[in-house]
Scaffold this active site. Structure first.
Site, short mmCIF file in Angstrom:
data_model
loop_
_atom_site.label_atom_id
_atom_site.label_comp_id
_atom_site.label_asym_id
_atom_site.label_seq_id
_atom_site.Cartn_x
_atom_site.Cartn_y
_atom_site.Cartn_z
N GLY A 1 -15.15 37.76 -49.75
CA GLY A 1 -14.59 37.60 -49.09
C GLY A 1 -13.87 39.24 -48.69
O GLY A 1 -13.93 39.84 -48.85
N ASP B 1 -25.34 30.50 -52.90
CA ASP B 1 -24.46 32.00 -52.29
C ASP B 1 -23.64 32.46 -53.15
O ASP B 1 -23.73 33.52 -53.66
CB ASP B 1 -23.50 31.41 -51.47
CG ASP B 1 -22.72 32.34 -50.70
OD1 ASP B 1 -22.95 32.69 -49.62
OD2 ASP B 1 -21.66 31.86 -51.23
N GLU C 1 -22.05 29.31 -45.03
CA GLU C 1 -23.66 29.25 -44.15
C GLU C 1 -24.60 29.32 -42.89
O GLU C 1 -24.41 27.40 -43.28
CB GLU C 1 -24.09 29.58 -45.67
CG GLU C 1 -24.04 30.88 -46.38
CD GLU C 1 -23.18 32.08 -46.10
OE1 GLU C 1 -24.37 32.88 -45.87
OE2 GLU C 1 -22.18 32.29 -46.71
N LYS D 1 -24.21 36.58 -54.59
CA LYS D 1 -22.57 37.47 -55.10
C LYS D 1 -22.16 37.70 -56.89
O LYS D 1 -22.25 38.48 -56.46
CB LYS D 1 -21.68 36.35 -54.94
CG LYS D 1 -21.38 36.00 -53.31
CD LYS D 1 -20.46 35.24 -52.48
CE LYS D 1 -20.11 34.68 -51.45
NZ LYS D 1 -19.64 33.82 -51.54
N VAL E 1 -17.90 36.41 -38.12
CA VAL E 1 -17.44 37.36 -39.12
C VAL E 1 -17.70 38.67 -38.06
O VAL E 1 -16.98 40.06 -37.95
CB VAL E 1 -17.94 37.78 -40.10
CG1 VAL E 1 -17.72 38.57 -40.63
CG2 VAL E 1 -17.56 36.30 -41.14
#
Ligand code: HSE
Length: 437
Positions: free
Chosen positions: A134, A201, A190, A205, A14
């Protein structure tokens, strides 16, 4: 022209996307923002990998602390991930009065209460749009667009890796391990993919979204988490035949005094919009009392979609800097003094439909024993199917229930598992549907 100086920590998947957009689209951004965004430094220990970017001399360095201590830098973009060094750097940057942009949901979900308090004390902003879903602007939607709503429910597919794996198995029948390897190759997973496939994960979130939506303190520990590693292709097949699709869902419901917050593989009717979200795409539905239900849909992982969200946050902060303001929007959506502890409902108390698959010996009375034990616990069967014998002489008995209470289901499962005629641990998958019966 005003310049806003940025320090990027971490140049992995990223981070590379962020650097690319800042360097290759600087004119596009300048023409929209009215300021020049300058990538002053990029810090990463790996200086060998070819990232396909030509940095000017002196931009790429290895010491991240030099970047957070640089008085010229306005915004720190933390793309390192993990909870240790990233936290140290972030806290030091906040202490130094720098605004933060991050995609680090693990860090914020576990330590966000402390981090957001520190940021609010110092009057700096934390942008974390890229940490959930995302590219989807879900944080902006909750923090800004839906500010006049009481939000009652959110349901999301929030992990690109799991969605990619489940969709691949459903659509092409590839083995789990092959689908995971592909997701890793594509840069969705990840660094430790167990965070993805075991559901953590997604839980990170969900903790963030629940806090933003309901004004609750971040509470990761009380979220129920079950991943997809035990999902059998047989259940995907049975689900398909019964008109359901299996997704790893994040489910959050607010009753006013408690929150249901759970992550688990879930069967949803195949006509449901979320059932058609495939590959690394994510989607989240939010229900508010003024707006009704809205759904966001987009790539939940990958270099450029995630970098797109990071750039959006950088630009928000740059615009604030140009106006000489900060903390216009509270980090966790509510004013810090209005954030309260809201308990998470114990899993035993949730009510939903269930899918069971029992592997049972094909003998007289077995189905009646199973049905009897379910009945003893107040669980009513909606449909039942028994298939032909497999090699072990056991048959799969597949049931879907009416709405039942989790604690009753667990007690019934314990008793059914110990029957002599049950050959394997029963499979249980929760169902989300609009049918309230
Ligand atoms: N590993 C995450 C996923 C990346 O697969 O969705 C985005 O948070």
């Amino acid at each position: 022209m005003k310049e806003v100086k940025i320090g990027l920590l971490g140049c992995g998947t990223v981070g590379t996307g962020v650097a690319k957009i800042l360097l290759e689209r600087s004119e596009l951004i300048r023409s929209r923002v009215g300021a020049k965004l300058v990538l002053k430094n990029v810090a990463d220990l790996d200086r060998e990998t070819d990232r396909g970017i030509r940095f000017e001399d002196g931009v790429f360095i290895s010491d991240a602390f030099q970047v957070v201590d640089d008085p010229e830098i306005d915004i720190i973009v933390e793309m390192i991930g993990g909870e240790t060094i990233a936290k140290k750097l972030m806290m030091r940057a906040i202490e130094n009065g720098k605004h933060i942009v991050t995609a680090n949901k693990a860090l914020l979900a576990a330590h966000g209460n402390e981090i957001f308090q520190a940021a609010s004390r110092k009057g700096v902003d934390i942008g974390f749009e890229a940490s959930v879903g995302g590219c989807m602007p879900i944080i902006k939607t909750i923090r800004e667009s839906l500010v006049g709503n009481r939000i009652s429910e959110m349901t999301g597919i929030l992990n690109g890796t799991c969605n990619y794996i489940l969709s691949s198995i459903t659509e092409t029948g590839v083995p789990f391990a092959d689908a995971l390897r592909k997701a890793q190759e594509k840069g969705f997973a990840e660094a430790d993919p167990t965070l993805d496939i075991e559901g953590f994960d997604t839980a990170h979130k969900l903790a963030l979204l629940s806090s933003l939506a309901y004004g609750m303190e971040l509470n990761l520990d009380d979220i129920y988490v079950e991943g997809i590693s035990n999902i059998d292709s047989l259940d995907i097949e049975f689900a398909k035949q019964s008109g359901y699709t299996i997704k790893l869902l994040a489910i959050s419901k607010f009753s006013g005094d408690s929150v249901e917050a759970r992550v688990h593989p879930t069967m949803i009717p195949s006509g449901n919009l979320l059932s058609n979200v495939s590959g690394s795409l994510n989607a989240v539905s939010v229900t508010g009392d003024a707006v009704g239900e809205i759904i966001l849909h987009g790539y939940g992982a990958g270099m450029m979609p995630t970098a797109s969200a990071v750039i959006g946050d950088i630009v928000d902060i740059a615009r604030n800097l140009m106006l000489g303001i900060s903390n216009r929007i509270p980090g966790l959506s509510y004013q810090p003094q209005n954030i309260r502890k809201i308990p998470v409902k114990p899993m035993d108390d949730i009510m939903t439909h269930y899918y069971f698959r029992f592997s049972a010996l094909d003998r007289p009375g077995v189905l009646a024993r199973i049905a009897g034990l379910l009945g003893d616990h107040g669980i009513s069967i909606q449909t039942v199917h028994q298939r032909g014998r497999d090699a072990k002489g056991a048959v799969p008995i597949v049931m879907v229930t009416h709405i039942a209470k989790e604690a009753d289901v667990m007690n019934a499962m314990d008793q059914i598992s110990s029957l002599d005629a049950i050959a394997d641990t029963p499979v249980l998958i929760r169902i989300e549907s609009d049918d309230m019966d």
